[in-house]
Design a protein around this motif. Structure first.
Motif: not given
Length: 502
Positions: A486-502
């Motif tokens: 596991n990698i401990l990340l701060s609140k700002q570093e925990q942002g994630r994106y989702s892949f959307v296939c259109e």
């Protein structure tokens, strides 16, 4: 005495026991388990002593036999004993500690061992003793400062004077404690993730805050009318420091545990704290005896020295806390060392580099790496990076791009952005940061504008290097004791994106 290895002829297989004999014998004594007893023999100068044993029927054993030295010893905290077979009984002989020729040295070893067992837990890492040494300095001077500060506050509210108002003093005390605890809750809720990702930096920063609160309390006798304001601000700082200490204590203790003995280490830490605080109380009492009027000159001489020793002790102590968990900063140090020198640094090496920059005074490097999501309000994504973003597929768990942000002087600076997809595991984060570190090295080594034009080529080359090295890198990290699950990340570093296939 020369040792001779003899092997009885009546045994079906050889044995590796050393038979110590001075005279050959023709008769082998047969042990009787009914008469077998243990006898502890005290050795004064060496093992050359009569090792007679007495059986349960009162008779002795044959005098011509020297004992058979069995191939194992028993070690305790105060001595080392070895087992001997003398033909009729089993003997325990002290071979080290407790019974040496110098009784004073033996007593010192016993007392030292008892003290060590009282203060120090078993199965801890080698750096634990250094940590306790600096903890002693930190706790002694911190405790002494608290005693002097409390004395000053009592003087400020008029305790001991006939003109004091006990009810008003009690009201002020309750008010400052209530505001302090409320601030503690707000601080803990707002910085919960920082206790994992920036443990040492936050711990030291709150220690500075705690020392500053002591200074405010020492000022209350000089400004009695501002007692409530000064005491409240000081108590808020103390509560924040206490919240950080309680939140980070388990992680610090866990870094020393080699056999999952976290409970024992925590218990010994409480014993150390109590004993060190008592020494601090004694130091404060000596200061009061030395100064006829404790407030006279206290702010200019005693407080700066005690505060400096307190902060110096905790600063040095944190250097010996080697955390094995991975954060963005630690992982970047590991990957940079891997790229430049070809090996994975140990937690101790990373700890030395990590402790130096507590307040961010260390010079900013070129092309810093940020983990997070794209923020169009603060960052600008160049056209070169748009091609990288548009080529993202469903198989990608991260992407690396370039962004331009405005620094403190409102000047535009380039930065590398690593954005992580939802569902990504630790191996994907490590590989993405490894690719970003390869890109950083390529851009720093070639600082010309042509390197920016070759951005897509650099990204692809560095991605292949990261995919090539990730297996060997993780294997070496595990071998060095790093926790890679596991990698401990701060609140700002925990942002994630989702892949959307259109």
């Amino acid at each position: 005495m020369p040792l001779s290895l003899q092997k009885p002829t009546n045994l079906p297989r050889p044995i590796s026991w050393n038979l110590l004999r001075t005279h050959p014998t023709t008769k082998q004594s047969i042990p009787s388990f009914k008469n077998l007893i243990f006898k502890r023999v005290k050795v004064f100068s060496s093992l050359r002593t009569s090792l007679d044993c007495v059986s349960s029927d009162g008779g002795g054993v044959e005098k011509g036999l020297q004992p058979i030295r069995l191939p194992f010893v028993v070690r305790s905290s105060t001595k080392v004993t070895r087992f001997f077979w003398n033909g009729g009984c089993l003997e325990m002989v002290v071979v080290d500690g407790g019974s040496g020729s110098d009784d004073e040295d033996g007593l010192v070893r016993v007392v030292g061992s008892v003290v060590r067992d009282f203060f120090i837990p078993r199965d801890v890492s080698e750096n634990y003793m250094e940590y306790v040494k600096w903890k002693l300095i930190h706790r002694v001077f911190s405790s002494a400062l608290q005693v002097l500060a409390t004395q000053a506050m009592f003087t400020a509210i008029g305790v001991g004077y006939s003109s004091s108002l006990p009810s008003a003093a009690a009201l002020n005390w309750v008010l400052k404690d209530g505001l302090g605890r409320l601030s503690r809750c707000i601080y803990t809720a707002s910085l919960a993730s920082a206790f994992d990702t920036n443990l040492k930096r936050v711990r030291f920063a709150t220690s500075v805050l705690f020392v500053g609160s002591i200074g405010l309390e020492l000022l209350t006798p000089s400004f009695p009318r501002l007692f409530l304001l000064l005491a409240t601000i000081a108590n808020i700082a103390k509560q924040i420091s206490l919240a950080c200490y309680l939140a980070t204590r388990s992680a610090v203790h866990q870094s020393f545990a080699k056999a999952d003995n976290l409970g024992e280490i925590s218990a010994k830490a409480q014993i150390q704290t109590v004993c060190f605080d008592i020494l601090g109380l004694m130091l404060a009492a000596l200061v009061n005896m030395w100064l006829a009027r404790p407030q006279t000159g206290l702010h200019f001489f005693v407080y700066p020295f005690f505060a400096s020793m307190d902060l110096f002790g905790i600063y040095q102590g944190l250097k010996h806390v080697h955390l094995q968990t991975l954060t963005k900063d630690r992982l970047e140090i590991i990957l940079s060392t891997w790229i430049e020198n070809g090996y994975v640094p140990s937690p101790a090496e990373v700890s030395e580099k990590e402790v130096i920059d507590f307040f961010g005074v260390k010079g900013k490097s070129l092309w810093p790496i940020r983990i997070g999501c794209i923020n169009p309000k603060d960052q600008i994504i160049p056209n070169l990076s748009m091609k990288t973003i548009q080529s993202i597929t469903d198989e990608d768990y991260y992407f690396v791009c370039m962004e331009i942000f405005k620094g403190i002087r409102r000047t535009e600076q380039h930065r590398i952005l690593l954005s992580i997809r939802e569902g990504a595991e630790a191996v994907h984060i490590i590989m993405g940061l490894l690719q970003a570190c390869y890109i950083k090295r390529a851009l720093v080594n070639n600082a010309s504008n042509s390197s920016l034009e070759d951005w897509p080529v650099i990204v692809e080359d560095c991605k292949r290097c990261a995919e090539r090295d990730i297996g060997n890198l993780i294997e070496q990290m595990v071998g060095m004791g790093w926790v890679v699950k596991n990698i401990l990340l701060s609140k700002q570093e925990q942002g994630r994106y989702s892949f959307v296939c259109e």
